[in-house]
Each structure stands twice: as C-alpha cells, then as structure tokens.
Write a protein that holds these residues in place. Structure first.
Motif, PDB file in Angstrom:
ATOM      1  N   LEU A  10      41.115  34.806  46.353  1.00  0.00           N
ATOM      2  CA  LEU A  10      40.084  34.840  46.101  1.00  0.00           C
ATOM      3  C   LEU A  10      40.934  37.269  46.271  1.00  0.00           C
ATOM      4  CD1 LEU A  10      38.146  33.944  48.976  1.00  0.00           C
ATOM      5  CD2 LEU A  10      37.751  33.459  46.755  1.00  0.00           C
ATOM      6  N   THR A  11      41.665  37.007  46.779  1.00  0.00           N
ATOM      7  CA  THR A  11      41.550  38.738  47.151  1.00  0.00           C
ATOM      8  C   THR A  11      42.127  39.262  45.130  1.00  0.00           C
ATOM      9  OG1 THR A  11      42.385  38.853  49.272  1.00  0.00           O
ATOM     10  CG2 THR A  11      42.829  41.022  47.461  1.00  0.00           C
ATOM     11  N   ARG A  14      39.911  38.513  42.875  1.00  0.00           N
ATOM     12  CA  ARG A  14      37.957  39.490  42.781  1.00  0.00           C
ATOM     13  C   ARG A  14      38.700  41.269  42.211  1.00  0.00           C
ATOM     14  NH1 ARG A  14      37.791  43.542  46.669  1.00  0.00           N
ATOM     15  NH2 ARG A  14      39.607  42.670  48.650  1.00  0.00           N
ATOM     16  N   THR A  17      38.741  40.899  38.651  1.00  0.00           N
ATOM     17  CA  THR A  17      37.652  41.607  38.002  1.00  0.00           C
ATOM     18  C   THR A  17      36.238  42.519  37.890  1.00  0.00           C
ATOM     19  OG1 THR A  17      37.366  38.725  38.201  1.00  0.00           O
ATOM     20  CG2 THR A  17      35.017  40.203  38.514  1.00  0.00           C
ATOM     21  N   GLU A  18      37.064  43.015  39.170  1.00  0.00           N
ATOM     22  CA  GLU A  18      36.770  44.508  39.485  1.00  0.00           C
ATOM     23  C   GLU A  18      36.781  45.773  38.847  1.00  0.00           C
ATOM     24  OE1 GLU A  18      37.318  45.368  43.503  1.00  0.00           O
ATOM     25  OE2 GLU A  18      35.477  44.117  44.033  1.00  0.00           O
TER      26      GLU A  18
END
Length: 87
Positions: A10-11, A14, A17-18
């Motif tokens: 997840l990290t 994320r 993507t950010e």
C-alpha cells in the motif's frame, strides 16, 4: 514492529502514484515512510520493499528502473534502482 507485505504494498503504490507519471521514488523513501527516519527503523525494510517491488512489477502495477530504463528481469537486477508507475 515490522510492517506486513500488504502495508508495504500500500505504501509503495501510494508513493509512486502520488509522485505521478514520469517521476520516480527511491525504495528508501518507502522504507522511511514505514520505519521512520532512523536507519535502525527503515534499514531492515529495504529487502521487504524490494520483494514487494518485484512482485508488483510482475503484476504490471509498477516499474523498476535502473539508470532510467525499466529492468528486463525483475528477479535479476543489481545496484541502485528507482520505482515508478508503468510506462
């Protein structure tokens, strides 16, 4: 406490993507986001981050880059690498 594979995934996703298209993330950024700023916290996470990066690249969710180029074989690359969205 060491984060589990799901939390690492997840990290990693994320942060990539950010960062956005045509930008990269250092795997140590992922480890630091999970383990904090001290090397004793994030250092042990470098191998688990790499394992998740390899798995995610095989699934087509991220790209692993060496010297600005996507690695040919995610199971067999050495040295400094970066993470990005697939191109």
């Amino acid at each position: 406490m060491i984060p589990d594979d799901y939390e690492i995934e997840l990290t990693l996703v994320r942060l990539v993507t950010e960062r956005g298209a045509d930008k990269t993330v250092c795997p140590s950024e992922v480890a630091r986001a999970l383990g904090g700023p001290h090397p004793d916290g994030w250092g042990p996470l470098m191998q688990p981050v790499r394992r998740q990066a390899v798995r995610l690249m095989k699934a087509g969710r991220i790209a692993i880059l060496r010297k600005g180029k996507v690695v040919d074989d995610p199971d067999d690359f050495r040295g400094i690498y970066r993470l990005s969205l697939p191109r």
